[in-house]
Design a protein around this motif. Structure first.
Motif, PDB file in Angstrom:
ATOM      1  N   ASP A 140      32.683  44.272  36.821  1.00  0.00           N
ATOM      2  CA  ASP A 140      33.599  45.488  36.161  1.00  0.00           C
ATOM      3  C   ASP A 140      34.137  44.953  34.884  1.00  0.00           C
ATOM      4  OD1 ASP A 140      35.795  46.987  35.927  1.00  0.00           O
ATOM      5  OD2 ASP A 140      36.452  46.542  37.814  1.00  0.00           O
ATOM      6  N   ASP A 161      37.107  46.852  41.975  1.00  0.00           N
ATOM      7  CA  ASP A 161      38.352  47.382  42.445  1.00  0.00           C
ATOM      8  C   ASP A 161      38.581  48.830  42.427  1.00  0.00           C
ATOM      9  OD1 ASP A 161      38.424  47.781  39.545  1.00  0.00           O
ATOM     10  OD2 ASP A 161      40.616  47.477  39.462  1.00  0.00           O
ATOM     11  N   GLY A 162      37.408  49.580  41.815  1.00  0.00           N
ATOM     12  CA  GLY A 162      37.623  51.103  42.045  1.00  0.00           C
ATOM     13  C   GLY A 162      37.452  51.255  43.406  1.00  0.00           C
ATOM     14  N   ASP A 179      38.820  55.083  39.195  1.00  0.00           N
ATOM     15  CA  ASP A 179      38.176  54.045  38.519  1.00  0.00           C
ATOM     16  C   ASP A 179      36.451  54.060  38.819  1.00  0.00           C
ATOM     17  OD1 ASP A 179      37.568  51.969  36.795  1.00  0.00           O
ATOM     18  OD2 ASP A 179      38.784  50.728  37.824  1.00  0.00           O
TER      19      ASP A 179
END
Ligand code: CA
Length: 407
Positions: free
Chosen positions: A34, A184-185, A224
């Motif tokens: 990421d 983490d999206g 995100d």
């Protein structure tokens, strides 16, 4: 024991114009990365990390997952130094290498590896994130961490330190295990409980599982980029070739949303139109005052009562107006230091709270080129103490780090 089916999907989400995530689906190695940094830098960083891992697989066994991650770190640093547009870029990486009986995991940042065994979902990797750090030191409760505005800020990344510390863990695999790697999206939008039920529901098709996970993150706001890589471990000897059920090459499985659905910059996470909602939010009590009584009294009495209530209603509205004015005056004066959705240190006006996860009581007034991940842990704990300061004090704290760290 061998790898069964696998599937992967990466999506820009609903708020970001670009997709800075990358993934690797090269059995026996799977990974997510990421990226962060300005312009194209995040994409470059995550791609460099992914490429270093892919090359390690193509070079043949034995594959050293930590060495491949360190090689990615070296390449990102090298690129940052020679390409001004890529200066300060970084990426997370969570890579899983499937061995004979064990999985070797190399991990930096806040992407995650999960294992679904039976009907139990377990997070295998610790988050190297500011919020996780604040929870560990007791400055935040896990509940506060969940809706925290800085939950996307990572404390360890590839690209920010030559001697990056790579977590290495080994887990024993069992036939029937399903593993999920994700950015983490996914996890800031979809809680563990929902991730578990989606995986259980879609277990028969991992392709359906990754689609459902991405869809759930988008349905929750898609703030995100979202990347999910899934694979399963099955019984039996390793076949020469395992094609999996998703015939598309990884690049073809990437979906980018049309640009009109996205906005740019940090403000992708905080559109300016959320600000007036602070003013509108506390009006609910006034609306509840003239509620009708369950039994209908005679008309005269009702009118009489309404007259008697009028001074109270006016008084309540005046109090409310004073409270709102005081609240807004307070919000405009206080500042705190945090980091934006891309990990850059920023000064915010307001207080670090979100109401109902959409109404933000803060806005960025200054975004620094310094990344939170560039600071040491004591520096971060000091800078992100959630204390409220004047704008001048908050800015001078940030500028002190800039003088030291910005090339
Ligand atoms: Ca992310």
């Amino acid at each position: 024991m061998r790898i069964g089916r696998s599937a992967a999907l990466s999506d820009a989400g609903r708020r970001r114009r670009r997709n800075e995530d990358s993934f690797v689906r090269e059995p026996p190695l799977f990974a997510v990365a990421d990226g962060m940094g300005g312009a194209l830098a995040g994409e470059i960083a995550s791609r460099l990390a992914a490429t270093a891992l892919e090359e390690a697989v193509h070079a043949g066994p034995p594959i050293d997952v930590v060495a491949a991650i360190r090689e990615g770190n070296r390449r990102i640093q090298e690129r940052s130094l020679t390409d001004p547009a890529a200066a300060g870029m970084g990426t997370t990486v969570t890579a899983v290498l499937v061995g004979e009986e064990t999985l070797s995991i190399g991990h930096v940042g806040d992407s995650r590896a999960y294992r679904l065994r039976g009907d139990t979902l377990e997070q295998l990797t610790p988050d190297h994130s500011l919020v996780a750090e604040l929870v560990r030191t007791g400055q935040l409760t896990p509940e506060e961490a969940e809706g925290h505005p800085q939950r996307a800020v990572i404390t360890r990344a590839l690209g920010t330190d030559v001697n990056v510390e790579v977590d290495f863990l080994e887990v024993v695999a069992e036939p029937g295990d399903v593993y999920l790697l994700c950015s983490d999206g996914l996890t800031t939008m979809v809680g563990d409980r929902d991730v578990r039920s989606i995986l259980l529901r879609e277990r028969t098709s991992l392709e359906a599982a990754v689609r459902a996970l991405v869809a759930a993150a988008n349905a929750a706001g898609g703030e995100d980029n979202i990347t999910c890589v899934c694979f399963e471990i099955v019984a039996g000897p390793s076949p020469a070739e395992e094609t999996g059920e998703l015939p598309l090459p990884p690049a073809a499985a990437t979906m980018i949303l049309p640009a009109e659905q996205a906005v740019t910059g940090w403000n992708d996470a905080a559109p300016t139109d959320t600000e007036p909602t602070i003013v509108g939010a506390p009006t609910t009590p006034a609306q509840t005052v003239p509620a009708a009584a369950p039994t209908e009294p005679p008309l005269v009495t009702r009118r009489h009562r309404r007259h008697r209530k009028l001074p109270y209603v006016v008084g309540l509205l005046v109090l409310l107006a004073v409270a709102i004015a005081a609240g807004l005056a307070m919000l405009s004066r206080v500042h705190f230091v945090g980091a934006d959705g891309r990990g850059r240190v920023a000064v915010y006006q307001g207080v670090p709270w979100e109401l109902a996860s959409r109404l933000r009581l803060y806005r960025a007034v200054y975004v620094s080129p310094v990344l939170a991940a560039q600071l040491s842990q004591p520096e971060r704990l000091r800078l992100f103490d959630h204390g409220l300061h004047s704008k001048r004090l908050a800015l001078s704290a940030v500028r002190a780090f800039e003088r030291e760290l910005v090339r």
